[in-house]
Design an enzyme around this catalytic site. Structure first.
Site, mmCIF file in Angstrom:
data_model
loop_
_atom_site.group_PDB
_atom_site.id
_atom_site.type_symbol
_atom_site.label_atom_id
_atom_site.label_comp_id
_atom_site.label_asym_id
_atom_site.label_seq_id
_atom_site.Cartn_x
_atom_site.Cartn_y
_atom_site.Cartn_z
ATOM 1 N N GLY A 130 0.804 -1.216 0.000
ATOM 2 C CA GLY A 130 0.000 0.000 0.000
ATOM 3 C C GLY A 130 0.836 1.264 0.000
ATOM 4 O O GLY A 130 2.062 1.233 0.112
ATOM 5 N N ARG A 189 -12.733 1.618 4.868
ATOM 6 C CA ARG A 189 -14.180 1.839 4.798
ATOM 7 C C ARG A 189 -14.570 2.138 3.360
ATOM 8 O O ARG A 189 -13.992 3.024 2.716
ATOM 9 C CB ARG A 189 -14.579 3.009 5.710
ATOM 10 C CG ARG A 189 -16.086 3.131 5.894
ATOM 11 C CD ARG A 189 -16.407 4.062 7.048
ATOM 12 N NE ARG A 189 -17.820 4.073 7.364
ATOM 13 C CZ ARG A 189 -18.331 4.617 8.454
ATOM 14 N NH1 ARG A 189 -17.529 5.176 9.331
ATOM 15 N NH2 ARG A 189 -19.620 4.612 8.676
ATOM 16 N N ARG A 210 -20.331 1.470 9.965
ATOM 17 C CA ARG A 210 -19.154 1.345 10.827
ATOM 18 C C ARG A 210 -19.053 -0.048 11.444
ATOM 19 O O ARG A 210 -17.968 -0.598 11.585
ATOM 20 C CB ARG A 210 -19.190 2.415 11.921
ATOM 21 C CG ARG A 210 -17.888 2.489 12.700
ATOM 22 C CD ARG A 210 -17.814 3.753 13.540
ATOM 23 N NE ARG A 210 -16.558 3.810 14.301
ATOM 24 C CZ ARG A 210 -15.403 4.234 13.828
ATOM 25 N NH1 ARG A 210 -15.304 4.626 12.575
ATOM 26 N NH2 ARG A 210 -14.336 4.257 14.597
ATOM 27 N N GLN A 254 -4.138 -11.879 12.931
ATOM 28 C CA GLN A 254 -2.771 -11.389 13.104
ATOM 29 C C GLN A 254 -2.329 -11.482 14.564
ATOM 30 O O GLN A 254 -1.167 -11.814 14.842
ATOM 31 C CB GLN A 254 -2.665 -9.955 12.583
ATOM 32 C CG GLN A 254 -2.859 -9.896 11.066
ATOM 33 C CD GLN A 254 -2.600 -8.533 10.469
ATOM 34 O OE1 GLN A 254 -2.399 -7.553 11.174
ATOM 35 N NE2 GLN A 254 -2.603 -8.474 9.155
ATOM 36 N N GLY A 297 -3.520 0.500 11.029
ATOM 37 C CA GLY A 297 -4.759 0.330 10.272
ATOM 38 C C GLY A 297 -5.988 0.673 11.094
ATOM 39 O O GLY A 297 -6.111 0.273 12.250
ATOM 40 N N ASP A 319 -1.674 12.496 14.651
ATOM 41 C CA ASP A 319 -2.517 13.548 15.223
ATOM 42 C C ASP A 319 -1.684 14.476 16.113
ATOM 43 O O ASP A 319 -1.853 15.705 16.093
ATOM 44 C CB ASP A 319 -3.648 12.915 16.049
ATOM 45 C CG ASP A 319 -4.377 11.839 15.267
ATOM 46 O OD1 ASP A 319 -4.902 12.146 14.192
ATOM 47 O OD2 ASP A 319 -4.403 10.682 15.729
ATOM 48 N N HIS A 370 -8.259 7.511 17.726
ATOM 49 C CA HIS A 370 -7.803 8.061 16.441
ATOM 50 C C HIS A 370 -9.018 8.160 15.527
ATOM 51 O O HIS A 370 -9.229 7.346 14.638
ATOM 52 C CB HIS A 370 -6.714 7.178 15.841
ATOM 53 C CG HIS A 370 -6.285 7.646 14.473
ATOM 54 N ND1 HIS A 370 -5.703 8.873 14.266
ATOM 55 C CD2 HIS A 370 -6.385 7.064 13.256
ATOM 56 C CE1 HIS A 370 -5.440 9.011 12.977
ATOM 57 N NE2 HIS A 370 -5.854 7.935 12.357
#
Length: 350
Positions: A31, A109, A115, A129, A147, A176, A204
């Protein structure tokens, strides 16, 4: 004398450069965040200029051809610290004996997705994982979840890896934190290294609370409180907070892609601080397991707190005074995390 010192330095360099390589896995490695991240890791910006690295690039099977291109580029960089690059779609290969895990990959998303659907998809990913970390990784592994939804994904990974200490898991709120520091620096007309001790509390997400009540700004050699320097309480309690909360969406709107360069920089900052510690008298923000916190936050959450790190061990900065304005913001983001956690745990139990 100079020749002798030079010779000694070269010997020390030679010995240190023969250190055992550490194994670092990056998921979602095909990615765009990983593409901005891998070079910095491989050239020594994160784990040290004398630390050889074996990079394991983990992604889903359809991305393996792309990973081959990433491997070729890393090889073509001719980086002296990079001992080996291993592309794989198998968790048993990806997590084998690793020292650090940077979990970038997650289900994004998609349009029309609720959500809870996003949470359900990511619970499956991070349960797998976490279980693989539990089975194959070193028990000392440091795990950073990037992620989204990062806090809850981190909690699920941790719960799925019961043999690894919960303190070894953290999620990324450094982006942030960096955004907040930069906004204050620009407002004050100073460089960002003259701003310290901003805090990101909570999730987050758009409920996070960027707090500068304890931040310091250095102007012309004098260190003062951020509120004192900015002299605009309405901005600090209004547009500043919403700018940081919504910055990711603003980047997507402008760039038509999500934050990659800044996310990669924040990942490097976060992991380097874990490895080498925070500066004396400074704290940073990271999402950590909330057990034992002194701020009244529910304990079974991954929540962003002010953190100091020494000897690869983090501790919360306790005892900061919290006013009513901050209390309400901190509780609101905690409530969102409780709701996310409860939904995710329902899926985890299915």
């Amino acid at each position: 004398m100079l020749t002798l010192l030079t010779s000694m330095y070269l010997v020390v360099r030679a010995v240190s450069s023969q250190a055992e390589p550490i194994r670092v896995v990056v998921t979602g490695a095909a990615g765009q965040i990983a593409y901005s991240l891998l070079y910095s890791i491989a050239k020594g910006d994160v784990f040290g200029k004398d630390q050889p690295i074996i990079l394991i690039l983990l992604d889903i099977p359809p991305m393996l051809p792309v990973l081959e291109g990433v491997v070729m580029e890393l090889q073509d960089c001719a980086l002296p610290l990079l001992r080996e690059v291993i592309p794989t779609d198998k968790v048993e290969v990806g997590f084998k004996d690793i020292d650090a895990a940077i979990l970038v990959g997650s289900m994004p998303r998609k349009e029309g997705m609720e959500r809870k659907d996003l949470l359900k998809a990511n619970v499956a990913i991070f349960k797998t994982q976490g279980s693989a970390l539990d089975k194959y990784a070193k028990k000392t592994v440091k795990v950073l979840v990037v992620g989204n939804p990062a806090n809850t994904n981190c909690l699920i990974a941790s719960k799925s890896a019961p043999s690894i200490p919960k303190e070894n898991f953290s999620c990324l709120t450094r982006l942030d934190h960096n955004r907040a520091s930069s906004q204050v620096a620009m407002r004050c007309g100073v460089s960002s290294d003259n701003v310290k001790n901003v805090i990101i509390w909570g999730n987050h997400s758009s409920t996070q609370y960027p707090d500068v009540h304890h931040a310091k700004v250095t102007v012309q050699g004098s260190e003062m409180g951020a509120y004192e320097v900015v002299k605009d309480d309405a901005w600090l309690r209004g547009d500043f907070i919403s700018t940081v909360q919504l910055r990711g969406a603003a980047v997507i709107k402008a760039r038509k892609l999500s934050s990659a360069m800044s996310a990669a920089k924040a990942i490097c900052d976060h992991m380097r601080d874990i490895w080498f510690g925070t500066k004396e008298g400074e704290f940073i923000s990271m999402g950590v397991y909330a057990a034992g916190n002194t701020y009244g936050i529910p304990e079974d959450l991954i929540y962003s707190f002010p953190i100091q790190i020494k000897n690869k061990t983090w501790k919360m900065v306790d005892g900061l005074p919290i006013n009513d304005f901050s209390r309400a913001k901190m509780d609101a983001t905690a409530a969102e995390l409780v709701e996310e956690r409860d939904t995710a745990l329902d899926f985890l139990g299915q």
